[in-house]
Design an enzyme around this catalytic site. Sequence first.
Site, mmCIF file in Angstrom:
data_model
loop_
_atom_site.group_PDB
_atom_site.id
_atom_site.type_symbol
_atom_site.label_atom_id
_atom_site.label_comp_id
_atom_site.label_asym_id
_atom_site.label_seq_id
_atom_site.Cartn_x
_atom_site.Cartn_y
_atom_site.Cartn_z
ATOM 1 C CE LYS A 45 -3.712 -2.687 0.106
ATOM 2 N NZ LYS A 45 -3.093 -3.807 0.672
ATOM 3 C CE1 TYR A 258 -9.861 -9.556 2.447
ATOM 4 C CE2 TYR A 258 -11.243 -8.872 4.306
ATOM 5 C CZ TYR A 258 -10.124 -8.790 3.442
ATOM 6 O OH TYR A 258 -9.419 -7.844 3.664
ATOM 7 C CE1 TYR A 284 -6.077 -8.769 1.430
ATOM 8 C CE2 TYR A 284 -4.810 -8.463 3.378
ATOM 9 C CZ TYR A 284 -5.962 -8.182 2.623
ATOM 10 O OH TYR A 284 -6.851 -7.350 3.025
#
Length: 340
Positions: A45, A258, A284
């Site tokens: 990010k 998720y 992830y």
Amino acid sequence: MNLPRASLAFLPTPIHRLDRVSEHLGHDVWIKRDDLTGLALGGNKTRKLEYLVGDALSSGATAIVTCGAIQSNFIRQLGAACARYGLRCAAAVMDLPYEDEVPTGQRLGASEGNPKLDALFGVDLRVGPDGPWEELYRQAEDLAQEMEALGEKTYRIPIGGSSPLGAFAFYEAAQELQRQAAPFDWIVTASSSGSTQTGLAYGFRESGTHVLGISSDPEPEIAHDFHRLGLELSALIGVPPLPLEQFDVDCGFVGPGYGLPSDEGNRAIRFLARLEGILLDPVYSGKAFAALLSLTRDGKIGGRILFWHTGGAPTLFAMPGTQPFWFEKEHRTSTVTYED
Ligand SMILES: *Cc1c(COP(=O)(O)O)cnc(C)c1O
């Protein structure tokens, strides 16, 4: 392109060969270390935030509002970036967006890991009940309006920083990699909000490098979202749009859902830790690396392979259970096998 840019990341991030993994798999496997972007424990990010925060500052913003899951790595990196530039930062979060029934024993801790660091950076975290993603976006908009009512000039960032500017950061990252190493046959990376994969797909178009995203969400439609984000990126950089087929997203490694650790992902985390001393995360990158191992074994990918490490290790500290999975007796051995 001369876009406003904040200075947040140490670039280029390192790239190196995974010698022991390569030997184990019989393929040439490399890693791009975006877990080492350098801001507040790193992650993918930070690249996006250079352009997003740059844009916010150039628009005169005094506050930034976003949203995400409570273990969002994006919010942690955003909180650190806002601290550096003196911006107010607020985020609407949910423990588990989109999942309905999850046994409590499988949930990540809601106060360990990333949210602990968010608090340290002074992020105003508003925790709502679990619900659909659309509800989370609505809460973020309410929060942005609340900030505006307080007189803040508020810049809104979509979940995961996946705006065209976020994708542009990864379009540039593709060029960074091309300057660092000979071409790869495959790039494997974790995918969720999509600007990482979308930027890379544009960056490696017509290069012979196949970009494969391993989804953290059990929704095959996300390739359509990435395609749409790509249309906006193509307009920004002035290149023809990529067709939908260029967004290769594999949803086969999500596991229970998720934000929920999977057995296969946990095995991959332990495998890379013990073989190379590198940390992955349970939401992830662990699942993405599990995919790399499995697809290579099945002969679906091969040749020169690059794992694009997107970070996320702070979530390891929010793993459920009284004993972390790597302390189980049978795994205490120093013999490394993935199947153990
Ligand atoms: C956000 C994130 C991803 C997914 O990147 P997107 O650009 O949102 O698809 C992958 N890995 C980690 C560790 C992340 O924090």
